[in-house]
Design a protein around this motif. Structure first.
Motif, PDB file in Angstrom:
ATOM      1  N   GLN A 137      -5.839  -2.576  13.295  1.00 24.96           N
ATOM      2  CA  GLN A 137      -6.200  -3.793  14.139  1.00 24.96           C
ATOM      3  C   GLN A 137      -5.194  -4.839  14.347  1.00 24.96           C
ATOM      4  N   LEU A 138      -4.445  -5.337  13.447  1.00 24.70           N
ATOM      5  CA  LEU A 138      -3.658  -6.388  13.595  1.00 24.70           C
ATOM      6  C   LEU A 138      -2.377  -6.042  14.606  1.00 24.70           C
ATOM      7  N   LEU A 139      -2.032  -4.528  14.391  1.00 25.97           N
ATOM      8  CA  LEU A 139      -0.955  -4.035  15.279  1.00 25.97           C
ATOM      9  C   LEU A 139      -1.461  -4.015  16.687  1.00 25.97           C
ATOM     10  N   ARG A 140      -2.748  -3.644  16.817  1.00 18.60           N
ATOM     11  CA  ARG A 140      -3.209  -3.645  18.321  1.00 18.60           C
ATOM     12  C   ARG A 140      -3.399  -5.033  18.916  1.00 18.60           C
ATOM     13  N   LEU A 141      -3.825  -6.002  18.149  1.00 19.12           N
ATOM     14  CA  LEU A 141      -3.918  -7.479  18.580  1.00 19.12           C
ATOM     15  C   LEU A 141      -2.740  -8.074  18.898  1.00 19.12           C
ATOM     16  N   VAL A 142      -1.674  -7.921  17.999  1.00 26.39           N
ATOM     17  CA  VAL A 142      -0.674  -8.780  17.834  1.00 26.39           C
ATOM     18  C   VAL A 142       0.517  -8.100  18.713  1.00 26.39           C
ATOM     19  N   TRP A 143       0.788  -7.019  18.214  1.00 22.64           N
ATOM     20  CA  TRP A 143       1.924  -6.203  18.478  1.00 22.64           C
ATOM     21  C   TRP A 143       1.543  -5.161  19.760  1.00 22.64           C
ATOM     22  N   GLU A 144       0.406  -5.069  20.177  1.00 19.51           N
ATOM     23  CA  GLU A 144      -0.268  -4.350  21.086  1.00 19.51           C
ATOM     24  C   GLU A 144       0.308  -2.803  21.348  1.00 19.51           C
ATOM     25  N   HIS A 145       0.590  -2.265  20.023  1.00 18.67           N
ATOM     26  CA  HIS A 145       0.790  -0.927  19.826  1.00 18.67           C
ATOM     27  C   HIS A 145       0.127  -0.486  18.494  1.00 18.67           C
ATOM     28  N   ASP A 146      -0.565   0.699  18.278  1.00 24.99           N
ATOM     29  CA  ASP A 146      -1.124   0.948  16.858  1.00 24.99           C
ATOM     30  C   ASP A 146      -0.613   2.252  16.243  1.00 24.99           C
ATOM     31  N   TYR A 147       0.479   2.532  16.272  1.00 27.19           N
ATOM     32  CA  TYR A 147       0.952   3.542  15.415  1.00 27.19           C
ATOM     33  C   TYR A 147       1.021   3.079  14.125  1.00 27.19           C
ATOM     34  N   LEU A 148       0.286   3.620  13.117  1.00 32.63           N
ATOM     35  CA  LEU A 148       0.195   3.047  11.715  1.00 32.63           C
ATOM     36  C   LEU A 148       1.287   2.952  10.997  1.00 32.63           C
ATOM     37  N   GLY A 149       2.485   3.945  11.212  1.00 29.11           N
ATOM     38  CA  GLY A 149       3.617   3.968  10.644  1.00 29.11           C
ATOM     39  C   GLY A 149       4.352   2.489  10.957  1.00 29.11           C
ATOM     40  N   ASP A 150       3.994   1.889  11.805  1.00 32.27           N
ATOM     41  CA  ASP A 150       4.647   0.234  12.101  1.00 32.27           C
ATOM     42  C   ASP A 150       4.064  -0.725  11.121  1.00 32.27           C
TER      43      ASP A 150
END
Length: 226
Positions: free
Chosen positions: A173-186
């Motif tokens: 969720q935070l990857l989508r909200l902050v970084w605007e991508h959601d590859y879980l490896g990140d």
């Protein structure tokens, strides 16, 4: 027009990326070494730095560390491999994001614009969490009345945690909200940024009282004080 400083020692890659990013609407200055970047970034005054990790002499990690001592401007790393220690070391050095070589200009442009959006104003709201005050209208964070210098990514992270105070947010969720991508490896992007944020807002970063780890889920900022 966003102003960028592109730091890349390979002349062919540097020229190609400069041309591609210029076509995407950026103003691009370049540096061919870490030493040149450190000598010139203050006079260039970029909105963001695109920084190759593998530079001769002063490498990208050290450039990032030295800039972070005095500046909070965004930094995106260019790294040759997504799964090695370079990414972790780079994030711990203070980088906001990374892109894996060979670089696709459209992907790099999207990451640049996502980072730059993190400094945009949020909804009008002020919340107090113990000694920490988060003003989403002014986009400021202060502790005991003293402003805390945050990078755009750290600022966006605390704003999202504040907007969802009391709610456990997963790393995805935070990857989508902050970084605007959601590859879980990140997800290491999230962990590294939380670690840096805690170092700035917590009294004892190793024993956080504000930004809590929710085991098996992610992170939570406790509700604001009444």
């Amino acid at each position: 027009m966003p102003s960028l400083l592109l730091v890349e020692d390979d002349a062919a890659i540097r020229t190609a990326l400069q041309l591609a990013l210029t076509r995407q609407g950026h103003q691009v200055a370049t540096a061919a070494s870490g030493e040149e970047a450190l000598a010139n970034y203050k006079s260039v005054r970029p909105d963001l730095i695109v920084l190759d990790v593998m530079l001769p002499g002063v490498d990208g990690f050290e450039v990032c560390r030295q800039i972070r001592r005095t500046e909070q401007l965004p930094i995106i790393l260019l790294t040759a491999r997504s799964d090695d220690i370079d990414v972790v070391v780079g994030l711990e050095s203070g980088a906001d994001d990374y892109v894996v070589k060979p670089v696709q200009p459209r992907v790099l442009d999207a990451r640049i614009r996502a980072v730059l959006r993190r400094g945009e104003r949020d909804t009008s709201d002020v919340a107090v969490y113990g000694d920490l005050t988060v003003d989403r209208s002014a986009m400021t964070v202060s502790k005991r009345g003293v402003p805390i210098p945050l990078t755009p990514t750290e600022l966006k992270l605390v704003m999202e945690l504040s907007r969802h105070a009391g709610q456990a947010l997963s790393r995805q969720q935070l990857l989508r909200l902050v970084w605007e991508h959601d590859y879980l490896g990140d997800s290491r992007l999230v962990d590294a940024c939380v670690q840096r944020l805690r170092a700035k807002v917590e009294d004892v970063p190793a024993e956080p009282t504000l930004i809590k780890t929710v085991r098996g889920v992610g992170y939570r900022l406790d509700p604001p004080r009444a």
